[in-house]
Motif scaffolding. Structure first.
Motif: not given
Length: 341
Positions: A157-169
């Motif tokens: 999870f390097r991309d900022g958007d992907d990390r944001e989704v990870l954080g939401d989950f």
């Protein structure tokens, strides 16, 4: 012998994950001393994570669902009875599913708990939250139960958007654990330790001993088996596999034979991909089921009929799907508003 592989009803939750030696410190001292055989146990962290994916519905569609189709309905009824439905996870489930299905990187979600085999739910979520916030300096304070998982997740999870989704989950799972699943898990899964002992006994006595030559040749003769309701290793005890557990705990064979199928998966995937230009997960899954059947036919033919009964059961009749309606957005992120609109 013919197998109706097109009608296979897969019961497994996740595939085998072979971990490098750096994760060796996660294993318990007793298990490391034995260095032989498979250990069957429950994992609250794995159960929470797979519970979340099942509620979201990620990987639950198609002819080969990764999670039991009835699970989400069962826990929804339990939440309603407890007066906590909908939870935060229920409220954002539709939006999260769209996010997960849009980006291929989220396929790794099906394996995340296997990188944290010894972690508690709180430890796993805290570690993943650090990855989502890119505050990896905190990782130095985490112990060996989470350090390997942090490195693996951070590499993906390097991309900022992907990390944001990870954080939401992760945040939705934190609330889900507190308001519902902790008590539900302790009352159902943790309260029936005898089930895991029976799975251990049947695996060791009936399947593991029968297919020992295959397991030894593939260096899969030891590891940790996480039984959850939803490459050669450097060390054999770094093998981790997660398999489905029936809701009523009344059929240990379902977990035992699911484990055999999962241990066949890497071999079957290689065979299924031979001569192909693109990946075909369905073909690999069918091949893995047949691999297990052929192994039993060669080493323990008296078990083939029971194996077939587990995997070749008639498919459940499903109600026609209604057209997808607009879904609730996750209001916390501008990115999600752009993608969901």
């Amino acid at each position: 012998m013919r197998y109706r592989l097109l009608e296979v009803a897969l019961l497994t939750v996740a595939a085998t994950v072979v971990l490098p030696a750096s994760v060796a410190g996660q294993q318990s001292g007793a298990a490391a001393a034995a260095d032989t055989g498979w250990t069957v146990r429950a994992s609250a962290a794995a159960d929470l994570w797979y519970h979340g994916l099942a509620v979201v519905g990620f990987g639950a569609g198609g002819p080969f669902p990764l999670y039991n189709r009835d699970y989400a309905e069962r826990v929804r009824a339990a939440k309603q009875e407890a007066g906590v439905y909908p939870t935060a996870l229920d409220s954002v489930a539709a939006g999260l599913r769209l996010e997960f299905e849009e980006q291929r990187v989220f396929q790794v979600f099906h394996f995340i708990p296997l990188y944290f085999p010894q972690a508690s739910p709180e430890d796993m979520l805290r570690a993943l939250d650090a990855v989502a916030r890119r505050e990896l300096s905190e990782a130095q304070f985490f112990d060996a139960r989470t350090r390997f998982g942090i490195r693996q997740a951070a590499a993906v999870f390097r991309d900022g958007d992907d990390r944001e989704v990870l954080g939401d989950f992760v945040r939705a799972l934190e609330q889900e654990w507190e308001v519902f699943l902790r008590e539900y898990w302790e009352r159902t899964v943790a309260a029936d330790s005898a089930h895991y002992g029976e799975v251990q006994r049947r695996w060791s006595e009936r399947v593991e001993s029968a297919v020992a030559p295959f397991l030894e040749e593939r260096s899969l003769d030891a590891g940790t088996m996480l039984v959850s309701p939803a490459g050669s290793p450097f060390r054999r005890l770094d093998n981790v596999v997660a398999v489905w557990s029936p809701p009523s705990f009344d059929d240990p064979d379902a977990s035992v034979y699911a484990a055999l199928r999962e241990l066949c998966f890497s071999t079957a995937a290689q065979a299924a991909q031979a001569g192909r230009d693109t990946q075909d997960p369905a073909a690999a899954s069918r091949a893995a089921v047949r691999c297990g059947a052929l192994l039993l036919d060669a080493y323990a033919p008296e078990q083939v009929e029971r194996y077939e009964a587990v995997f070749l059961a008639p498919p459940r009749r499903r109600a026609p799907q209604r057209p997808r309606r607009s879904t609730k957005r996750i209001p916390s992120t501008e990115r999600c508003r752009r993608r969901c609109c």
